[in-house]
Design a protein around this motif. Structure first.
Motif, PDB file in Angstrom:
ATOM      1  N   GLU A 247     -11.634  -1.428 -11.472  1.00  0.00           N
ATOM      2  CA  GLU A 247     -10.883  -2.462 -11.070  1.00  0.00           C
ATOM      3  C   GLU A 247      -9.690  -2.056  -9.880  1.00  0.00           C
ATOM      4  OE1 GLU A 247      -9.909  -5.882 -13.987  1.00  0.00           O
ATOM      5  OE2 GLU A 247     -10.427  -4.144 -15.217  1.00  0.00           O
ATOM      6  N   MET A 248      -9.284  -0.781 -10.261  1.00  0.00           N
ATOM      7  CA  MET A 248      -8.338  -0.407  -9.359  1.00  0.00           C
ATOM      8  C   MET A 248      -8.754   0.024  -8.126  1.00  0.00           C
ATOM      9  SD  MET A 248      -6.088   3.381  -9.454  1.00  0.00           S
ATOM     10  CE  MET A 248      -7.577   4.279  -8.706  1.00  0.00           C
ATOM     11  N   ALA A 249     -10.171   0.507  -7.848  1.00  0.00           N
ATOM     12  CA  ALA A 249     -10.804   0.523  -7.034  1.00  0.00           C
ATOM     13  C   ALA A 249     -11.064  -1.053  -6.007  1.00  0.00           C
ATOM     14  CB  ALA A 249     -12.077   1.094  -6.992  1.00  0.00           C
ATOM     15  N   GLU A 250     -11.156  -1.891  -6.719  1.00  0.00           N
ATOM     16  CA  GLU A 250     -11.325  -3.068  -5.993  1.00  0.00           C
ATOM     17  C   GLU A 250      -9.960  -3.744  -5.397  1.00  0.00           C
ATOM     18  OE1 GLU A 250     -12.781  -5.892  -9.095  1.00  0.00           O
ATOM     19  OE2 GLU A 250     -14.904  -4.893  -9.184  1.00  0.00           O
ATOM     20  N   LEU A 251      -8.863  -3.312  -6.291  1.00  0.00           N
ATOM     21  CA  LEU A 251      -7.475  -3.823  -5.989  1.00  0.00           C
ATOM     22  C   LEU A 251      -7.133  -3.103  -4.710  1.00  0.00           C
ATOM     23  CD1 LEU A 251      -4.950  -5.507  -6.206  1.00  0.00           C
ATOM     24  CD2 LEU A 251      -4.249  -3.326  -7.831  1.00  0.00           C
ATOM     25  N   SER A 252      -7.590  -1.801  -4.832  1.00  0.00           N
ATOM     26  CA  SER A 252      -6.980  -0.706  -3.534  1.00  0.00           C
ATOM     27  C   SER A 252      -7.492  -1.541  -2.233  1.00  0.00           C
ATOM     28  CB  SER A 252      -7.477   0.563  -4.028  1.00  0.00           C
ATOM     29  OG  SER A 252      -7.070   1.435  -2.828  1.00  0.00           O
ATOM     30  N   GLU A 253      -8.937  -1.727  -2.338  1.00  0.00           N
ATOM     31  CA  GLU A 253      -9.750  -2.110  -1.023  1.00  0.00           C
ATOM     32  C   GLU A 253      -8.958  -3.483  -0.638  1.00  0.00           C
ATOM     33  OE1 GLU A 253     -14.019  -3.967   0.089  1.00  0.00           O
ATOM     34  OE2 GLU A 253     -13.846  -2.768  -1.820  1.00  0.00           O
ATOM     35  N   LYS A 254      -8.593  -4.526  -1.546  1.00  0.00           N
ATOM     36  CA  LYS A 254      -7.872  -5.753  -1.273  1.00  0.00           C
ATOM     37  C   LYS A 254      -6.465  -5.711  -0.778  1.00  0.00           C
ATOM     38  CE  LYS A 254     -10.060  -8.625  -4.764  1.00  0.00           C
ATOM     39  NZ  LYS A 254      -9.805  -9.608  -5.749  1.00  0.00           N
ATOM     40  N   ILE A 255      -5.794  -4.557  -1.133  1.00  0.00           N
ATOM     41  CA  ILE A 255      -4.569  -4.269  -0.610  1.00  0.00           C
ATOM     42  C   ILE A 255      -4.636  -3.527   0.580  1.00  0.00           C
ATOM     43  CG2 ILE A 255      -2.562  -2.942  -0.946  1.00  0.00           C
ATOM     44  CD1 ILE A 255      -2.717  -3.570  -4.073  1.00  0.00           C
ATOM     45  N   ARG A 256      -5.539  -2.586   0.807  1.00  0.00           N
ATOM     46  CA  ARG A 256      -5.445  -1.891   2.155  1.00  0.00           C
ATOM     47  C   ARG A 256      -6.050  -2.992   3.228  1.00  0.00           C
ATOM     48  NH1 ARG A 256      -7.123   4.021   1.767  1.00  0.00           N
ATOM     49  NH2 ARG A 256      -6.479   4.484  -0.151  1.00  0.00           N
ATOM     50  N   ALA A 257      -6.979  -3.963   2.809  1.00  0.00           N
ATOM     51  CA  ALA A 257      -7.432  -5.025   3.734  1.00  0.00           C
ATOM     52  C   ALA A 257      -6.201  -5.728   4.215  1.00  0.00           C
ATOM     53  CB  ALA A 257      -8.579  -5.615   3.360  1.00  0.00           C
ATOM     54  N   ARG A 258      -5.528  -6.004   3.228  1.00  0.00           N
ATOM     55  CA  ARG A 258      -4.255  -7.124   3.690  1.00  0.00           C
ATOM     56  C   ARG A 258      -3.105  -6.602   4.161  1.00  0.00           C
ATOM     57  NH1 ARG A 258      -1.231  -9.795   5.119  1.00  0.00           N
ATOM     58  NH2 ARG A 258      -0.202 -11.777   4.405  1.00  0.00           N
ATOM     59  N   PHE A 259      -2.790  -5.000   3.782  1.00  0.00           N
ATOM     60  CA  PHE A 259      -1.763  -4.268   4.667  1.00  0.00           C
ATOM     61  C   PHE A 259      -2.416  -3.101   5.338  1.00  0.00           C
ATOM     62  CE2 PHE A 259      -0.334  -6.403   0.452  1.00  0.00           C
ATOM     63  CZ  PHE A 259       0.638  -7.393   1.109  1.00  0.00           C
ATOM     64  N   PRO A 260      -3.028  -3.376   6.444  1.00  0.00           N
ATOM     65  CA  PRO A 260      -3.617  -2.321   6.960  1.00  0.00           C
ATOM     66  C   PRO A 260      -2.990  -1.095   7.511  1.00  0.00           C
ATOM     67  CG  PRO A 260      -4.139  -4.201   8.340  1.00  0.00           C
ATOM     68  CD  PRO A 260      -3.229  -4.777   7.172  1.00  0.00           C
ATOM     69  N   ASN A 261      -1.731  -1.304   7.907  1.00  0.00           N
ATOM     70  CA  ASN A 261      -1.151  -0.518   8.734  1.00  0.00           C
ATOM     71  C   ASN A 261      -0.127   0.339   7.983  1.00  0.00           C
ATOM     72  OD1 ASN A 261      -1.907  -1.504  11.412  1.00  0.00           O
ATOM     73  ND2 ASN A 261      -0.632  -3.610  10.849  1.00  0.00           N
ATOM     74  N   PHE A 262      -0.671   0.848   6.836  1.00  0.00           N
ATOM     75  CA  PHE A 262       0.215   1.768   5.951  1.00  0.00           C
ATOM     76  C   PHE A 262       0.370   3.096   6.358  1.00  0.00           C
ATOM     77  CE2 PHE A 262      -4.118   1.348   4.525  1.00  0.00           C
ATOM     78  CZ  PHE A 262      -4.626   2.685   4.335  1.00  0.00           C
ATOM     79  N   VAL A 263       1.274   3.726   6.217  1.00  0.00           N
ATOM     80  CA  VAL A 263       1.170   5.044   6.535  1.00  0.00           C
ATOM     81  C   VAL A 263       0.507   6.060   5.568  1.00  0.00           C
ATOM     82  CG1 VAL A 263       2.814   7.284   6.916  1.00  0.00           C
ATOM     83  CG2 VAL A 263       3.666   4.872   7.701  1.00  0.00           C
ATOM     84  N   HIS A 264       0.544   5.730   4.205  1.00  0.00           N
ATOM     85  CA  HIS A 264       0.020   6.219   3.169  1.00  0.00           C
ATOM     86  C   HIS A 264      -0.405   5.229   2.136  1.00  0.00           C
ATOM     87  CE1 HIS A 264       0.963  10.345   4.333  1.00  0.00           C
ATOM     88  NE2 HIS A 264       2.303  10.138   4.613  1.00  0.00           N
ATOM     89  N   CYS A 265      -1.625   5.587   1.564  1.00  0.00           N
ATOM     90  CA  CYS A 265      -1.777   4.729   0.216  1.00  0.00           C
ATOM     91  C   CYS A 265      -2.296   5.737  -0.740  1.00  0.00           C
ATOM     92  CB  CYS A 265      -3.241   3.956   0.605  1.00  0.00           C
ATOM     93  SG  CYS A 265      -3.287   2.760  -0.957  1.00  0.00           S
TER      94      CYS A 265
END
Length: 291
Positions: A247-265
């Motif tokens: 579930e964390m992997a799913e959440l990580s994918e959603k968050i990265r897609a919604r906030f794609p300009n992160f410096v680090h994840c």
């Protein structure tokens, strides 16, 4: 060995609830003191001889472990090691004072040292909420930030601008640990209510939202992160889980897609100490504004 990009010889200190794995700390002057967990068969050190899965197994058997502060001697020994490794200054970022006396314990130890400059901070957070503060501080040390700027500006800024949210699968362990009442826990279980939890201004746990059923949890966390978003600011992301890696992997994918300009994840698993109170089936996400 002290990195060439760390001319002021600054080390970072935190505790085991920061959820920084050895791989995440590799090559970085990040030192960790473990909290203690008292079980039916003895006392253990978080991340040393007891881990989150061990706690889940005990909880499922009906045991209720208890947590306690790090040993003062271990804190002192860790500071000794920092000094022996050649560092002269220490920034300590510890578990929320609203949940533990760990920060105060480290402050007391720091006041007894005359061989190190030590600045101790209450993270007002837990899990990767702490971890991503520490990791970002190391980024800034490498980028040339000096001691005075770090302790007077950057650490306070990161503490104030790191926002973690996580969901627990059951309220039972919070009830058994005395964090919520029996009626609240029973009602939540019967209705399949999944609270989304964050940290209040005083560092206590607080329920900020509720959803019905696990399917809505991830979208609610993304929504809460969106409510904190600041256009034009640089930011890092953090994602964590307690016994729920898929579930964390799913959440990580959603968050990265919604906030794609992160410096680090940064991603990680929750520690044994916090698992005592929240059990398994936990997922969380956070955003940290660098600017």
């Amino acid at each position: 060995m002290i990195a060439l990009s760390n001319p002021e010889k600054i080390a970072l200190l935190t505790d085991s609830t920061a959820d920084l794995t050895p791989a995440m700390r590799e090559g970085k002057p990040i030192y960790v003191v473990p909290l203690k967990i008292r079980c039916d068969d003895g006392e253990f050190s978080d991340g040393v001889d007891i881990f989150a899965q061990d706690v889940y197994d005990r909880l499922h058997r009906g045991e209720l472990p208890r947590t306690s502060l790090p040993e003062g001697g271990v804190v002192s020994d860790t500071l000794d090691q920092i000094r022996a490794d050649g560092y002269e200054k220490v920034i300590a970022v510890m578990l929320s004072g609203g949940l533990s006396g760990t920060c105060n314990l480290v402050r007391v130890q720091a006041e007894q040292r005359d061989d190190l400059d030590i600045a101790v901070f209450d993270s007002r957070s837990g899990s990767l909420g702490i971890g991503i503060i520490v990791l970002q501080l190391w980024e800034e040390i490498q980028a040339g930030a000096g001691w005075d700027k770090l302790i007077h500006e950057r650490v306070p800024h990161l503490v104030d601008n790191t926002f973690p949210f996580f969901s627990v699968d059951t309220l039972e362990y919070l009830r058994r640990g005395g964090r919520i009442g029996r009626i609240t826990a029973l009602a939540g279980t019967m209705l399949s209510i999944k609270p989304i939890i964050t940290f209040s201004e005083d560092g206590q746990l607080q329920s900020i939202a509720k959803v019905r059923g696990r399917k809505q949890v991830q979208d609610k966390i993304v929504e809460l992160l969106r409510s904190k978003f600041r256009t034009g600011k640089r930011y890092n992301l953090g994602v964590a889980n307690g016994g729920a890696p898929a579930e964390m992997a799913e959440l990580s994918e959603k968050i990265r897609a919604r906030f794609p300009n992160f410096v680090h994840c940064w991603e990680g698993a929750m520690d044994a100490t916090l698992s005592v109170y929240i059990g398994d089936g936990v997922i969380g996400g956070g955003i940290q504004f660098i600017d």
